[in-house]
Design a protein around this motif. Structure first.
Motif, mmCIF file in Angstrom:
data_model
loop_
_atom_site.group_PDB
_atom_site.id
_atom_site.type_symbol
_atom_site.label_atom_id
_atom_site.label_comp_id
_atom_site.label_asym_id
_atom_site.label_seq_id
_atom_site.Cartn_x
_atom_site.Cartn_y
_atom_site.Cartn_z
ATOM 1 N N ARG A 312 2.411 27.640 -8.384
ATOM 2 C CA ARG A 312 1.332 26.758 -8.849
ATOM 3 C C ARG A 312 1.622 25.313 -8.463
ATOM 4 N NH1 ARG A 312 -0.302 29.142 -14.856
ATOM 5 N NH2 ARG A 312 0.177 31.294 -14.327
ATOM 6 N N ALA A 313 2.857 24.885 -8.670
ATOM 7 C CA ALA A 313 3.221 23.499 -8.330
ATOM 8 C C ALA A 313 3.095 23.276 -6.825
ATOM 9 C CB ALA A 313 4.639 23.200 -8.808
ATOM 10 N N ASP A 314 3.522 24.268 -6.038
ATOM 11 C CA ASP A 314 3.418 24.150 -4.573
ATOM 12 C C ASP A 314 1.964 24.065 -4.129
ATOM 13 O OD1 ASP A 314 6.161 24.288 -4.466
ATOM 14 O OD2 ASP A 314 6.233 26.409 -3.867
ATOM 15 N N LEU A 315 1.127 24.884 -4.749
ATOM 16 C CA LEU A 315 -0.292 24.898 -4.394
ATOM 17 C C LEU A 315 -0.914 23.529 -4.673
ATOM 18 C CD1 LEU A 315 -2.459 26.717 -3.284
ATOM 19 C CD2 LEU A 315 -2.705 27.767 -5.553
ATOM 20 N N VAL A 316 -0.591 22.953 -5.807
ATOM 21 C CA VAL A 316 -1.120 21.623 -6.133
ATOM 22 C C VAL A 316 -0.606 20.601 -5.110
ATOM 23 C CG1 VAL A 316 -1.058 19.733 -7.810
ATOM 24 C CG2 VAL A 316 -1.481 22.085 -8.582
ATOM 25 N N ALA A 317 0.676 20.732 -4.725
ATOM 26 C CA ALA A 317 1.222 19.807 -3.712
ATOM 27 C C ALA A 317 0.435 19.939 -2.414
ATOM 28 C CB ALA A 317 2.704 20.101 -3.480
ATOM 29 N N PHE A 318 0.115 21.172 -2.025
ATOM 30 C CA PHE A 318 -0.671 21.370 -0.798
ATOM 31 C C PHE A 318 -2.057 20.735 -0.930
ATOM 32 C CE2 PHE A 318 -3.822 23.976 1.586
ATOM 33 C CZ PHE A 318 -3.462 23.545 2.856
ATOM 34 N N LEU A 319 -2.704 20.931 -2.075
ATOM 35 C CA LEU A 319 -4.041 20.346 -2.256
ATOM 36 C C LEU A 319 -3.983 18.821 -2.116
ATOM 37 C CD1 LEU A 319 -5.375 22.536 -5.229
ATOM 38 C CD2 LEU A 319 -5.993 22.715 -2.808
#
Ligand code: HEC
Ligand code: HEC
Length: 336
Positions: A312-319
Motif C-alpha cells: 500500500r505504501a509503495d502504491l501511494v509512492a508510485f501515485l
C-alpha cells in the motif's frame, strides 16, 4: 492463462502496458493540427506513448485561439454575474481541480477524452464539452464579452469580427488542448531514465501494473484512464446513481467516469463525492473496502485486493510519482 494468475510480479502486464504505448508513439506527430501556421499543443510536450490527439478539422489549434481561450478561462466576464471564472473552481496548482469546491474534476489531458463529467452527461469532443460549459455559464448571452479588449482577441483567433458562444467554446477547447501533462517522473522513467523512480516507487509501479491490484486495466494507457465508467464498489445502494442517472439503464447505476491519476497527489479529496481525503485512504479502500452491488465491476474483488502494508505504501509512492511539476507550474497555463 487465467487473468487471476499473476505473471512474475506483473512483468508481462507492465511490458504490455508500456510497450504497446511505445508503439503508438508515432501518434505524437498526429497531434499536430492540419493548418499551416497552427501550433501543436503544447510545443514542448513529448507525447511518446500517448494515443494520437484528435483535433477537429473545424477547430485547429492556433496561437491566437489558445490566447483567447486562456483569457476566457481566467476572465470572470464569462459568468452570469461577472464574479467567477472557470479558474475560480479549476486551479492550476491543483491540476485545475479544487480542494474546496465539491466534486471538481481536474483538467488534465482532456484532449483525449470523449466522455465528460463524472456521469458522462456530455460526450463527444472538447468543443461539445466547452459549448455546454459556456452555455451553462452565461446562458448564451454574450453581451458581457462584447468589450473592446476581447473583441480584438476574437477577431485575431477566428479571422473576422464577432463574439459568439460557439467561438468562445471553440477557443476554450483550444486552450484545453494545451493542458497536457506528460512529464512526471514516471514519464521520464518510461522514456528510459531508470533513475527517475526510487525503489519504493518502482515497487509501487509493479503493484499498479499487476493482475493482483488490477489498477492499470481502468487507469489505462499513458492517460491513466480508459475514458469509461465503472462501479468500483463504493456503495451497496446504487439505484439511479452515476451513469445510470444519464442513460436510465439499471446496468449503468453506480458507474462513474474513471478519473486520470496524473497529478492525483494534487487533486484531493477523492472520488465523485470527495469521500476520501488522502491517497492512503483510497488505497486502503481498494485493499479492503469494496462492497457488493448489482453493477459492481468484475475487476473489483469483493472485500478488496488484500494488499500488504508495504504494498500500500509503495502504491501511494508510485501515485505521487505521477505529479508533473512542469504542468502545475507552467506559466503559459496560468492567468494571462
Ligand atoms: C463553481 C465551480 C466551477 C466553475 C466556475 C467551473 N467548473 Fe468545471 N467543473 C466543476 C465541477 C464540480 C465539475 C464536476 C461536475 C460533474 O462531473 O458533475 C466540473 C467539471 C468540468 C469538466 C469535466 C472534466 C472531465 O474530466 O470530464 C470540464 C471540461 C469543465 N468542468 C470545464 C469548465 C470550464 C471550461 C469552465 C468555465 C467556463 C468551468 N468548468 C467552470 C466546477 C466548476
Ligand atoms: C474497475 C476499474 C478500476 C480499477 C480496477 C481501479 N480503479 Fe481507481 N477508479 C476507478 C473509477 C471509476 C474511479 C472513480 C470512482 C467514483 O468516484 O465513483 C476511480 C477512482 C480512483 C482514485 C481517485 C481519483 C480522484 O481523482 O478522485 C484513485 C486515486 C484510484 N482510483 C486509484 C486506483 C488504484 C491505485 C487502483 C488499483 C489498486 C485502482 N484505482 C483500480 C476505476 C478503477
Amino acid at each position: 492463462m487465467s487473468r487471476r494468475v499473476a505473471p512474475p510480479r506483473g512483468a508481462v502486464a507492465l511490458v504490455l502496458a508500456l510497450g504497446l504505448a511505445a508503439v503508438a508513439g508515432c501518434g505524437a506527430t498526429e497531434a499536430s493540427p492540419p493548418d499551416a501556421g497552427a501550433v501543436a499543443p503544447p510545443d514542448a510536450a513529448d507525447l511518446t506513448g500517448f494515443p494520437p490527439m484528435v483535433v477537429p478539422a473545424d477547430n485547429p489549434t492556433t496561437a491566437a485561439g489558445v490566447a483567447l481561450g486562456r483569457q476566457l478561462y481566467y476572465d470572470p466576464r464569462l459568468s452570469h454575474d461577472g464574479t467567477r471564472a472557470c479558474a475560480s473552481c479549476h486551479r492550476q496548482d491543483r491540476a485545475f481541480s479544487n480542494p474546496t469546491t465539491p466534486g471538481v474534476l481536474a483538467h488534465i489531458n482532456l484532449a483525449w477524452s470523449r466522455n465528460f463529467l463524472w456521469n458522462g452527461r456530455v460526450s463527444g469532443t472538447l468543443e461539445d464539452a466547452m459549448t455546454m460549459e459556456v452555455e451553462g455559464f452565461f446562458a448564451t448571452d454574450v453581451t458581457r464579452l462584447q468589450a473592446p479588449d476581447l473583441e480584438v482577441l476574437f477577431e485575431d483567433a477566428f479571422g473576422s469580427p464577432g463574439v459568439t458562444t460557439q467561438r468562445a467554446a471553440y477557443a476554450l477547447a483550444q486552450f484545453q488542448r494545451t493542458l497536457v501533462s506528460a512529464d512526471s517522473r514516471f514519464d521520464r522513467y518510461a522514456r528510459g531514465d531508470l533513475d527517475a523512480l526510487d525503489d519504493a516507487e518502482r515497487r509501487g509501479m509493479w503493484v499498479f501494473y499487476s493482475e493482483r491490484a488490477e489498477c492499470f486495466h481502468c487507469h489505462a494507457t499513458r492517460l491513466f484512464t480508459d475514458n469509461e465508467f465503472h462501479n468500483i464498489g463504493l456503495d451497496a445502494e446504487v439505484a439511479g446513481t452515476g451513469r445510470g442517472a444519464v442513460t436510465g439503464e439499471a446496468r449503468d447505476d453506480g458507474r462513474f467516469k474513471t478519473p486520470t491519476l496524473r497529478n492525483v497527489e494534487r487533486t484531493a479529496p477523492y472520488m465523485h463525492d470527495d469521500r476520501f481525503a488522502t491517497l492512503e485512504e483510497v488505497v486502503d479502500f481498494y485493499s479492503e473496502g469494496p462492497v457488493d452491488s448489482p453493477t459492481l465491476d468484475t475487476l473489483i474483488h469483493l472485500g478488496g485486493f488484500g494488499l500488504t502494508t508495504e504494498e500500500r505504501a509503495d502504491l501511494v509512492a508510485f501515485l505521487r510519482a505521477l505529479t508533473d511539476d512542469a504542468f502545475l507550474e507552467n506559466p503559459d497555463l496560468g492567468p494571462p
